[in-house]
Design an enzyme around this catalytic site. Structure first.
Site: not given
Length: 397
Positions: A7, A88, A177, A236, A384
Site C-alpha cells: 500500500n 492496493r 473500501h 470528514r 485487506e
C-alpha cells in the site's frame, strides 16, 4: 509461495509479506516520510520489531531497503522466494471491475485517472514503478478499492444531475473500501456456510463506508464520487447539502478548494465535538467528570455519528428487502463497544437485539446479537492485505 501486499502513499509504503501456504503474515512494516527529512522504517517479524532512521529519497530507496532487510534478517533466504507483489490501487473508475495483472496499460490508466484520486493514484504508480525497478521479473497484481462496487445498477451509481456530467466527465458514485467489503462478504459467507446472504457491511474507522451486498455482489455503497460522501467520519463530514459550499465561501471568504478541505479534514467527529477525531476520546469525554460543556460536545458528536451509520443501515435494509446479517469491521467497528451498542439500539425497530456481554469484544470474529435478534450482528475483523495477497496468488497462478 510468498507474496508481498503493498500500500503505497505519497510519502509512505506499507507492506505485509505472506506465506500463502498457510495465509500467515511472515513480516510487515511501514516506510515513512519518503522524500522528507526524518524518514524511517519499521519492520515486524517473528515477534520482534525494529525501527530505524534511514535516508529515503524515493520509493525505490524504500523498496531496496525492504528487500535487503527481508534477506539480511533471514525472513527469506533470497529474493527468488518472492513469487508476486500485490498493490492496493485506489481508483480504477468503471473500467476495472476486478483485480488484474499490472501492465503498462494499467499504469497509464492510473495516471489518466489521477483527477479522481489525486492523492492516491500517483502514489500507487510510484509504488509500482519502484518494484518494477527492483524486481523486474516478478509478476504484479493491482487490487482496486473501487472494483467491488462496479456491480451496482445505474439507479444506484448515477446522481440526479445532468446526464452529460456522467457521460462526458465520469461523474457518478464509485465507492471505496471495496477490498475490505469484499473480504467481509467472503468471510461471513464462509463462516455461515451460505453464498446467498443479504449483508450490510459496516467498515467504520477514521474513514468509513456502509455497503449493501447481495449474493456476494455490491448493490449500493455510501461513499460516492469521492470518499467524502456517506456517513460522518473522523474528520470528514459525509453527506451535506452542496449549497453549504458556496454559502461558506461567501461568509468566510474562502475558495471552493478550501471549503472542501475543511469538509475533509476539519469536520466529522472533530468538527462537531471540537475535541478529537478519535471515537475513544469522544466516549472518554462523555463518561468523564469533565465540565458539562465538554461532555455535551462529545455527546452531540457521538449521537450524530451513530445516527448517520444507522440511517444507511436502515436504507440498505429496505433496498436489500431485509438483511440476513449486519457486520461491523475496521478500527471503530471492530473495537468500539459503545459505538456498536448505540447503533444496535437505534435499530431496535428492525428487531435487532444486542447481547451486551458478547459485545465486549475487540478485534475478534464474534456474534454480538442475542439469539432472538431478528438480524444476526457480527464483528468481523477485516484483512485487506490478505485479500490483496489472495487475488495476487490467483492471478499469478
Amino acid at each position: 509461495m510468498k507474496i508481498i501486499s503493498i500500500n503505497a502513499g505519497s510519502s509512505s509504503l506499507k507492506f505485509s509479506l505472506f506465506n500463502m501456504d498457510d495465509k500467515k503474515v511472515i513480516a510487515s512494516g511501514l516506510f515513512e516520510r519518503i522524500g522528507i527529512d526524518g524518514s524511517s522504517y519499521t519492520i515486524k517479524y517473528n515477534g520482534e520489531k525494529i525501527k530505524t532512521e534511514a535516508e529515503l529519497a524515493t520509493h525505490t530507496d524504500a523498496v531496496k531497503i525492504l528487500l535487503d532487510k527481508l534477506v539480511t534478517l533471514n525472513i527469506i533466504k533470497s529474493l527468488d522466494e518472492i513469487d508476486g507483489v500485490g498493490h492496493r490501487l485506489v481508483h480504477g473508475k468503471d473500467k476495472y471491475k476486478e483485480s488484474c495483472l499490472i501492465t503498462d496499460e494499467v499504469v497509464n490508466d492510473l495516471i489518466a485517472f489521477k483527477d479522481f484520486a489525486p492523492l492516491h493514484n500517483p502514489a500507487n504508480v510510484l509504488g509500482i514503478e519502484a518494484f518494477r525497478e527492483v524486481l523486474p521479473n516478478v509478476p504484479m497484481v493491482g487490487v482496486f478499492d473501487t472494483a467491488f462496487h462496479q456491480t451496482m445498477d445505474e439507479e444506484a451509481y448515477l446522481y440526479p444531475v445532468p446526464y452529460s456530467w456522467y457521460k462526458e466527465h465520469g461523474v457518478r458514485k464509485y465507492g471505496f473500501h471495496g477490498t475490505s467489503h469484499r473480504y467481509i462478504a467472503k468471510t461471513i459467507s464462509e463462516k455461515l456456510g451460505r453464498d446467498d446472504l443479504r449483508i450490510i457491511s459496516c467498515h467504520v474507522g477514521n474513514g468509513g463506508s456502509i455497503t449493501a451486498i447481495k449474493d456476494g455482489k455490491c448493490v449500493d455503497t455510501s461513499m460516492g464520487f469521492t470518499p467524502l460522501a456517506g456517513i460522518m467520519m473522523g474528520t470528514r463530514s459525509g453527506d451535506v447539502d452542496p449549497s453549504i459550499i458556496t454559502y461558506v465561501m461567501e461568509q468566510e471568504g474562502l475558495n471552493a478548494k478550501e471549503v472542501i478541505d475543511d469538509l475533509n479534514k476539519k469536520s466529522g467527529l472533530l468538527g462537531l465535538s471540537e475535541i478529537s477525531s478519535d471515537m475513544r476520546d469522544i466516549v472518554s469525554a462523555m463518561d468523564s467528570e469533565d465540565e458539562e460543556e465538554k461532555k455535551a460536545k462529545a455527546r452531540r458528536a457521538f449521537l450524530k455519528y451513530t445516527r448517520t451509520v444507522t440511517n444507511y443501515i436502515a436504507e440498505y435494509y429496505v433496498i436489500l428487502g431485509g438483511a440476513d446479517v449486519i457486520c461491523f469491521t475496521a478500527g471503530l467497528g471492530e473495537n468500539s463497544e459503545p459505538f456498536r451498542k448505540k447503533v444496535c439500539e437505534n435499530l431496535a425497530c428492525l428487531g435487532v437485539k444486542l447481547d451486551s456481554e458478547a459485545n465486549k469484544v475487540m478485534g475478534e470474529f464474534k456474534k454480538i446479537s442475542s439469539d432472538d435478534s431478528a438480524i444476526p450482528v457480527y464483528v468481523v475483523p477485516t484483512d485487506e492485505e490478505l485479500m490483496i495477497a489472495l487475488d495476487t496468488l490467483k492471478l499469478i497462478s
